[in-house]
Design a protein around this motif. Structure first.
Motif, PDB file in Angstrom:
ATOM      1  N   ALA A  94     -19.999 -10.432  23.629  1.00  0.00           N
ATOM      2  CA  ALA A  94     -19.357 -10.888  22.394  1.00  0.00           C
ATOM      3  C   ALA A  94     -20.307 -10.590  21.244  1.00  0.00           C
ATOM      4  O   ALA A  94     -21.528 -10.629  21.420  1.00  0.00           O
ATOM      5  CB  ALA A  94     -19.048 -12.377  22.460  1.00  0.00           C
ATOM      6  N   PRO A  95     -19.787 -10.290  20.065  1.00  0.00           N
ATOM      7  CA  PRO A  95     -20.669  -9.949  18.945  1.00  0.00           C
ATOM      8  C   PRO A  95     -21.481 -11.130  18.421  1.00  0.00           C
ATOM      9  O   PRO A  95     -22.522 -10.942  17.806  1.00  0.00           O
ATOM     10  CB  PRO A  95     -19.701  -9.432  17.878  1.00  0.00           C
ATOM     11  N   PHE A  96     -21.006 -12.367  18.682  1.00  0.00           N
ATOM     12  CA  PHE A  96     -21.742 -13.550  18.228  1.00  0.00           C
ATOM     13  C   PHE A  96     -21.252 -14.780  18.984  1.00  0.00           C
ATOM     14  O   PHE A  96     -20.197 -14.757  19.636  1.00  0.00           O
ATOM     15  CB  PHE A  96     -21.571 -13.765  16.717  1.00  0.00           C
ATOM     16  N   VAL A  97     -22.040 -15.855  18.900  1.00  0.00           N
ATOM     17  CA  VAL A  97     -21.646 -17.146  19.471  1.00  0.00           C
ATOM     18  C   VAL A  97     -22.002 -18.248  18.478  1.00  0.00           C
ATOM     19  O   VAL A  97     -22.888 -18.077  17.631  1.00  0.00           O
ATOM     20  CB  VAL A  97     -22.350 -17.435  20.820  1.00  0.00           C
ATOM     21  N   HIS A  98     -21.302 -19.381  18.599  1.00  0.00           N
ATOM     22  CA  HIS A  98     -21.630 -20.574  17.831  1.00  0.00           C
ATOM     23  C   HIS A  98     -22.298 -21.575  18.773  1.00  0.00           C
ATOM     24  O   HIS A  98     -21.865 -21.736  19.920  1.00  0.00           O
ATOM     25  CB  HIS A  98     -20.369 -21.210  17.234  1.00  0.00           C
ATOM     26  N   LEU A  99     -23.314 -22.247  18.302  1.00  0.00           N
ATOM     27  CA  LEU A  99     -23.955 -23.285  19.101  1.00  0.00           C
ATOM     28  C   LEU A  99     -24.625 -24.302  18.195  1.00  0.00           C
ATOM     29  O   LEU A  99     -24.924 -24.013  17.030  1.00  0.00           O
ATOM     30  CB  LEU A  99     -24.970 -22.696  20.080  1.00  0.00           C
ATOM     31  N   ARG A 100     -24.847 -25.485  18.742  1.00  0.00           N
ATOM     32  CA  ARG A 100     -25.558 -26.524  18.011  1.00  0.00           C
ATOM     33  C   ARG A 100     -27.060 -26.335  18.192  1.00  0.00           C
ATOM     34  O   ARG A 100     -27.506 -25.793  19.212  1.00  0.00           O
ATOM     35  CB  ARG A 100     -25.147 -27.914  18.509  1.00  0.00           C
ATOM     36  N   LEU A 101     -27.836 -26.774  17.245  1.00  0.00           N
ATOM     37  CA  LEU A 101     -29.290 -26.730  17.398  1.00  0.00           C
ATOM     38  C   LEU A 101     -29.671 -27.587  18.601  1.00  0.00           C
ATOM     39  O   LEU A 101     -29.276 -28.747  18.705  1.00  0.00           O
ATOM     40  CB  LEU A 101     -29.983 -27.258  16.139  1.00  0.00           C
ATOM     41  N   GLY A 102     -30.419 -27.011  19.527  1.00  0.00           N
ATOM     42  CA  GLY A 102     -30.808 -27.721  20.737  1.00  0.00           C
ATOM     43  C   GLY A 102     -29.881 -27.482  21.914  1.00  0.00           C
ATOM     44  O   GLY A 102     -30.190 -27.874  23.041  1.00  0.00           O
ATOM     45  N   GLU A 103     -28.754 -26.819  21.694  1.00  0.00           N
ATOM     46  CA  GLU A 103     -27.806 -26.528  22.776  1.00  0.00           C
ATOM     47  C   GLU A 103     -28.230 -25.258  23.514  1.00  0.00           C
ATOM     48  O   GLU A 103     -28.563 -24.244  22.900  1.00  0.00           O
ATOM     49  CB  GLU A 103     -26.400 -26.345  22.202  1.00  0.00           C
ATOM     50  N   THR A 104     -28.205 -25.307  24.844  1.00  0.00           N
ATOM     51  CA  THR A 104     -28.556 -24.137  25.652  1.00  0.00           C
ATOM     52  C   THR A 104     -27.332 -23.253  25.846  1.00  0.00           C
ATOM     53  O   THR A 104     -26.242 -23.744  26.154  1.00  0.00           O
ATOM     54  CB  THR A 104     -29.103 -24.568  27.024  1.00  0.00           C
ATOM     55  N   LYS A 105     -27.527 -21.969  25.665  1.00  0.00           N
ATOM     56  CA  LYS A 105     -26.415 -21.023  25.742  1.00  0.00           C
ATOM     57  C   LYS A 105     -26.794 -19.846  26.642  1.00  0.00           C
ATOM     58  O   LYS A 105     -27.939 -19.388  26.637  1.00  0.00           O
ATOM     59  CB  LYS A 105     -26.086 -20.499  24.342  1.00  0.00           C
TER      60      LYS A 105
END
Length: 209
Positions: A94-105
């Motif tokens: 995917a060209p990008f992802v959204h995540l919260r600060l501190g979230e593991t992806k």
């Protein structure tokens, strides 16, 4: 009147070179060589320093995930490249992802060897903007090791990461909402594939026997 006797200095005769002058010349010649050698020796140390501090846009390597996350969101964009001379196709899932600060992806990149022979490569990586690199942490990544592909082989390569919640306290970039993780695959400098093909195995057995 001509004065007889004694040696008349010849205009073409050179004065003898002293030992001190010779030593100076040798030292002058050695210094650049030693400096060049030191620069090569410093490369591994420089890389370790960058990985430990996030200097020059180098992401950090983490051993454990954060114990908490924040509500602040971050967009992580991905940039995948292949250096000239390497017949590979390389792209993120995917060209990008959204995540919260501190979230593991976990994100995967797909790579294909488009050539008719085995190939080995290593991936260089970088974070932009540079100031965000000290907060971008990788728990695991294909870029930590050499990647070896068989002819026309396709493989999915994962990277596990998080953005440190401490970014929210950095007055210089706490308002940052997106960053870019960039990879570039370069042909391995060893020039040798670690894949044992049937032809290579046969040749090896022939040499042994």
């Amino acid at each position: 009147m001509t004065i007889m006797g004694g040696d008349t200095p010849s205009p073409n005769r050179q004065a003898p070179v002293s030992r001190g002058s010779r030593r100076t010349a040798v030292v002058a010649a050695l210094v650049p060589a030693l400096m060049l050698g030191a620069s090569f020796a410093a490369v591994p140390a420089y890389r370790i320093f960058c990985q430990a501090t996030g200097f020059a846009g180098t992401p950090l390597i983490a051993t454990q995930a954060p114990t908490h996350s924040l509500g602040q969101m971050m967009v992580v964009r991905f940039d995948a490249n292949v250096a000239p001379g390497l017949a590979w196709n390389f792209a993120p899932e995917a060209p990008f992802v959204h995540l919260r600060l501190g979230e593991t992806k976990t994100v995967e990149f797909r790579v294909t060897n488009d050539s008719d022979r085995p190939a080995a490569a290593v991936a260089a990586f970088n974070i932009q903007p540079d100031l965000a690199a000290q907060y971008f942490n990788k728990l695991s990544c294909f870029c930590f090791d050499e990647t070896v592909l068989k002819p026309h082989e396709t493989r999915d390569l994962p990277v596990v990461f998080f953005v440190d919640p401490a970014l929210a306290k950095d007055k210089d970039i706490r308002s940052l909402t997106s960053l870019t993780l960039s990879y570039t695959f370069f042909a391995s400098k060893t020039g040798k594939s670690q894949i044992t093909t049937p032809q290579a195995a046969t040749a090896s057995e022939t040499r042994v026997n």
